[in-house]
Design a protein around this motif. Structure first.
Motif, mmCIF file in Angstrom:
data_model
loop_
_atom_site.group_PDB
_atom_site.id
_atom_site.type_symbol
_atom_site.label_atom_id
_atom_site.label_comp_id
_atom_site.label_asym_id
_atom_site.label_seq_id
_atom_site.Cartn_x
_atom_site.Cartn_y
_atom_site.Cartn_z
ATOM 1 N N UNK A 10 0.854 -1.184 0.000
ATOM 2 C CA UNK A 10 0.000 0.000 0.000
ATOM 3 C C UNK A 10 0.890 1.234 0.000
ATOM 4 N N UNK A 11 1.166 1.733 -1.171
ATOM 5 C CA UNK A 11 2.086 2.863 -1.289
ATOM 6 C C UNK A 11 3.527 2.391 -1.171
ATOM 7 N N UNK A 12 4.420 3.342 -0.977
ATOM 8 C CA UNK A 12 5.842 3.003 -0.916
ATOM 9 C C UNK A 12 6.256 2.364 0.397
ATOM 10 N N UNK A 13 5.588 2.723 1.481
ATOM 11 C CA UNK A 13 6.042 2.234 2.782
ATOM 12 C C UNK A 13 4.909 1.689 3.644
ATOM 13 N N UNK A 31 -6.888 -1.687 7.811
ATOM 14 C CA UNK A 31 -6.275 -0.364 7.652
ATOM 15 C C UNK A 31 -4.830 -0.553 7.185
ATOM 16 N N UNK A 32 -4.163 0.530 6.977
ATOM 17 C CA UNK A 32 -2.777 0.501 6.515
ATOM 18 C C UNK A 32 -1.840 0.219 7.687
ATOM 19 N N UNK A 33 -0.877 -0.659 7.447
ATOM 20 C CA UNK A 33 0.169 -0.973 8.423
ATOM 21 C C UNK A 33 1.515 -0.540 7.851
ATOM 22 N N UNK A 34 2.409 -0.145 8.724
ATOM 23 C CA UNK A 34 3.714 0.314 8.265
ATOM 24 C C UNK A 34 4.695 -0.838 8.044
#
Length: 66
Positions: A10-13, A31-34
């Motif tokens: 999900x995206x670059x990072x 949700x988004x996780x890093x």
């Protein structure tokens, strides 16, 4: 065949996961996780809680007057 968890970039990072049925129908999306480690923890939490979670029906609640 059981559903599956799919881990996605999900995206670059960032990362996220989604749960799909055997025929590919989307059931849930995270949700988004890093970090990938956090994605794995999220999947574990869903696996552990889904089977024992209670159902709370809010669909029949009366709206509050404004």
């Amino acid at each position: 065949m059981a559903g599956r968890f799919e881990i996605l970039k999900d995206g670059e990072d960032g990362y996220r996961f989604r749960l799909t049925t055997a025929d590919g129908t989307l059931v849930a999306e995270s949700p988004r996780f890093k970090h990938l480690k956090a994605v794995a923890a999220g999947i574990t939490a869903v696996r552990e809680n889904a089977a024992t979670g209670i159902v709370v029906d809010h669909s029949n609640t009366t709206p509050h007057a404004a």
